[in-house]
Motif scaffolding. Sequence first.
Motif, short mmCIF file in Angstrom:
data_model
loop_
_atom_site.label_atom_id
_atom_site.label_comp_id
_atom_site.label_asym_id
_atom_site.label_seq_id
_atom_site.Cartn_x
_atom_site.Cartn_y
_atom_site.Cartn_z
N GLY A 115 -29.24 9.59 -2.94
CA GLY A 115 -30.00 8.35 -2.96
C GLY A 115 -29.49 7.39 -1.91
N ALA A 116 -30.17 6.24 -1.77
CA ALA A 116 -29.83 5.28 -0.72
C ALA A 116 -28.77 4.28 -1.14
CB ALA A 116 -31.10 4.54 -0.28
N THR A 117 -28.57 4.13 -2.44
CA THR A 117 -27.60 3.15 -2.94
C THR A 117 -26.54 3.84 -3.79
OG1 THR A 117 -28.91 2.73 -4.94
CG2 THR A 117 -29.37 1.34 -3.01
N ARG A 118 -25.40 3.20 -3.89
CA ARG A 118 -24.29 3.79 -4.65
C ARG A 118 -24.69 4.07 -6.10
NH1 ARG A 118 -21.29 -0.04 -4.15
NH2 ARG A 118 -20.03 0.58 -2.37
N GLU A 119 -25.32 3.08 -6.73
CA GLU A 119 -25.66 3.22 -8.14
C GLU A 119 -26.59 4.40 -8.38
OE1 GLU A 119 -27.47 0.57 -11.86
OE2 GLU A 119 -27.68 -0.13 -9.79
N ARG A 120 -27.67 4.48 -7.60
CA ARG A 120 -28.65 5.54 -7.80
C ARG A 120 -28.07 6.91 -7.43
NH1 ARG A 120 -34.36 5.35 -7.29
NH2 ARG A 120 -34.09 3.12 -7.63
N ALA A 121 -27.36 6.95 -6.31
CA ALA A 121 -26.82 8.23 -5.86
C ALA A 121 -25.80 8.80 -6.84
CB ALA A 121 -26.18 8.06 -4.48
N ASP A 122 -24.91 7.95 -7.32
CA ASP A 122 -23.90 8.43 -8.26
C ASP A 122 -24.51 8.85 -9.59
OD1 ASP A 122 -22.01 7.96 -6.34
OD2 ASP A 122 -21.14 6.17 -7.28
N GLN A 123 -25.56 8.14 -10.00
CA GLN A 123 -26.25 8.50 -11.24
C GLN A 123 -26.86 9.89 -11.12
OE1 GLN A 123 -30.06 6.56 -12.06
NE2 GLN A 123 -29.34 6.14 -14.14
N ALA A 125 -26.03 12.25 -8.98
CA ALA A 125 -25.00 13.27 -8.73
C ALA A 125 -24.18 13.56 -9.97
CB ALA A 125 -24.09 12.84 -7.59
N GLY A 126 -24.22 12.64 -10.92
CA GLY A 126 -23.39 12.80 -12.11
C GLY A 126 -21.92 12.65 -11.81
N ALA A 127 -21.61 11.93 -10.73
CA ALA A 127 -20.22 11.73 -10.30
C ALA A 127 -20.17 10.56 -9.32
CB ALA A 127 -19.67 12.99 -9.63
N LYS A 128 -19.00 9.96 -9.19
CA LYS A 128 -18.83 8.89 -8.21
C LYS A 128 -18.62 9.51 -6.84
CE LYS A 128 -17.01 5.53 -11.52
NZ LYS A 128 -15.88 4.64 -11.90
N ALA A 129 -19.73 9.75 -6.16
CA ALA A 129 -19.70 10.55 -4.93
C ALA A 129 -20.14 9.79 -3.69
CB ALA A 129 -20.60 11.77 -5.10
N PHE A 130 -20.85 8.68 -3.86
CA PHE A 130 -21.50 8.01 -2.73
C PHE A 130 -20.50 7.62 -1.64
CE2 PHE A 130 -23.44 4.26 -0.63
CZ PHE A 130 -24.62 4.83 -0.19
N GLU A 131 -19.41 6.98 -2.03
CA GLU A 131 -18.43 6.52 -1.03
C GLU A 131 -17.77 7.71 -0.34
OE1 GLU A 131 -18.07 3.53 0.01
OE2 GLU A 131 -19.43 2.64 -1.47
N HIS A 132 -17.57 8.79 -1.08
CA HIS A 132 -17.00 10.00 -0.47
C HIS A 132 -17.93 10.55 0.61
CE1 HIS A 132 -13.60 10.46 -3.21
NE2 HIS A 132 -14.42 10.14 -4.21
N LYS A 133 -19.23 10.44 0.39
CA LYS A 133 -20.18 10.95 1.37
C LYS A 133 -20.19 10.09 2.63
CE LYS A 133 -23.01 13.14 -2.14
NZ LYS A 133 -22.96 14.52 -1.61
N LEU A 134 -20.07 8.78 2.46
CA LEU A 134 -19.97 7.91 3.64
C LEU A 134 -18.73 8.26 4.45
CD1 LEU A 134 -20.93 4.42 2.15
CD2 LEU A 134 -22.38 5.97 3.47
N ALA A 135 -17.63 8.49 3.76
CA ALA A 135 -16.38 8.83 4.44
C ALA A 135 -16.49 10.18 5.13
CB ALA A 135 -15.22 8.84 3.44
N ALA A 136 -17.13 11.14 4.46
CA ALA A 136 -17.29 12.47 5.04
C ALA A 136 -18.15 12.42 6.30
CB ALA A 136 -17.92 13.42 4.01
N ASN A 157 -35.92 9.25 -6.92
CA ASN A 157 -35.43 8.60 -5.70
C ASN A 157 -36.50 8.41 -4.63
OD1 ASN A 157 -35.76 11.18 -4.66
ND2 ASN A 157 -33.60 11.49 -4.13
N HIS A 158 -37.75 8.79 -4.94
CA HIS A 158 -38.81 8.67 -3.93
C HIS A 158 -39.02 7.23 -3.49
CE1 HIS A 158 -41.58 11.28 -1.84
NE2 HIS A 158 -41.33 12.24 -2.70
N ASP A 159 -38.74 6.29 -4.37
CA ASP A 159 -38.91 4.89 -4.01
C ASP A 159 -37.86 4.42 -3.00
OD1 ASP A 159 -37.08 5.25 -6.28
OD2 ASP A 159 -36.82 3.09 -6.15
N GLN A 160 -36.85 5.25 -2.74
CA GLN A 160 -35.78 4.89 -1.81
C GLN A 160 -35.90 5.58 -0.46
OE1 GLN A 160 -31.89 5.40 -3.63
NE2 GLN A 160 -32.08 3.40 -4.60
N VAL A 161 -37.06 6.15 -0.14
CA VAL A 161 -37.20 6.90 1.10
C VAL A 161 -36.82 6.06 2.32
CG1 VAL A 161 -38.90 7.91 2.67
CG2 VAL A 161 -38.84 8.62 0.29
N ALA A 162 -37.30 4.82 2.38
CA ALA A 162 -36.97 3.96 3.52
C ALA A 162 -35.47 3.72 3.59
CB ALA A 162 -37.72 2.63 3.43
#
Length: 354
Positions: A115-123, A125-136, A157-162
Amino acid sequence: MDVSPPLGLLAELTHRCPLHCPYCSNPVELTTRDAELSTADWLSVFSQARELGVLQVHLSGGEPLARPDLPELVTHASSLGCYVNLVTSGLGLTSARLSDLVERGLAHVQLSAQGATRERADQLAGAKAFEHKLAAAALVKASGLPLTLNVVLHRRNHDQVAGIIELAERMGADRLELANTQYYGWALRNRDALMPTREQLAAAEPIVRAAIERLRGTMEIVYVVADYYEPYPKPCMHGWGARQLTVAPDGTVLPCPAASAISTLELSSVRETPLAEIWRDSPSFTAYRGEDWMSEPCRTCDRRGVDFGGCRCQAFLLTGDAAATDPVCSRSPHREVVDLILTRPGTSDLVMRR
């Protein structure tokens, strides 16, 4: 019939993964660690694949970084002259690990995002992954390797395409794959919760089209349509057993990543049979190769060389017959099966991959 050599090998090294994405196409019955191919097995698979003609090796999973022998596998695939791509969640990717893999011949990284935001993406993924992906992503760009960002699109997550496109720009991605969900494995189990609406698809299309034009020459954007809503199916891997093959964690060889969904298919394993023999002659690879297997309306359809009758796995899952015309097709006698699915109300219940 004459069989050309495969171009690519998808090596699913493991089903182990730190994420729990509900749209995962891995089988619901995941391969356990003790059933995975050994290091020696995988080295043999890569050697056999190269001898067969494979030029691209995509190291996937699950999460391939869960395999401690990943450096050795990259070294061997690269030494054979293959283009080596790492398909990863990014979790567990450190500067030291990436530098080592690059030195061993890694050529490309494909990073997933939910997803485009930390909250949606982590939800999702079922894990706190968003920041790890930015770092990767930052590590990959610093290494000089090309970066592909892959995002599976669905109702959640379709509403987050932009925002997802903006995220890809922020990461410096060279390529962005926006792929509407394919309903196999866990995704099939969650289909009613993941199926996008017509309104969501209509809203996303001009956003994606505009981004493709704006970013042309800077970032390639590939948009994979939601085929349940399309009049014709997508080509299945350029035809069954034509260009690609997949080796599952336990050594099962598949004509496409989802082929284990066809319970009537006789599958072969590299533990017992050479890869070249499986590619050329096995029942699973010859079953739907070419056009002889086709019945009407595919057999005389002017699109049979374009979409190859559609997806065999989807045909089986929706009709019980893998030789049927893909029900997504408007010319299929089973199209009403798909239309009925599209009339179902969405559900908020998601079963997370485990």
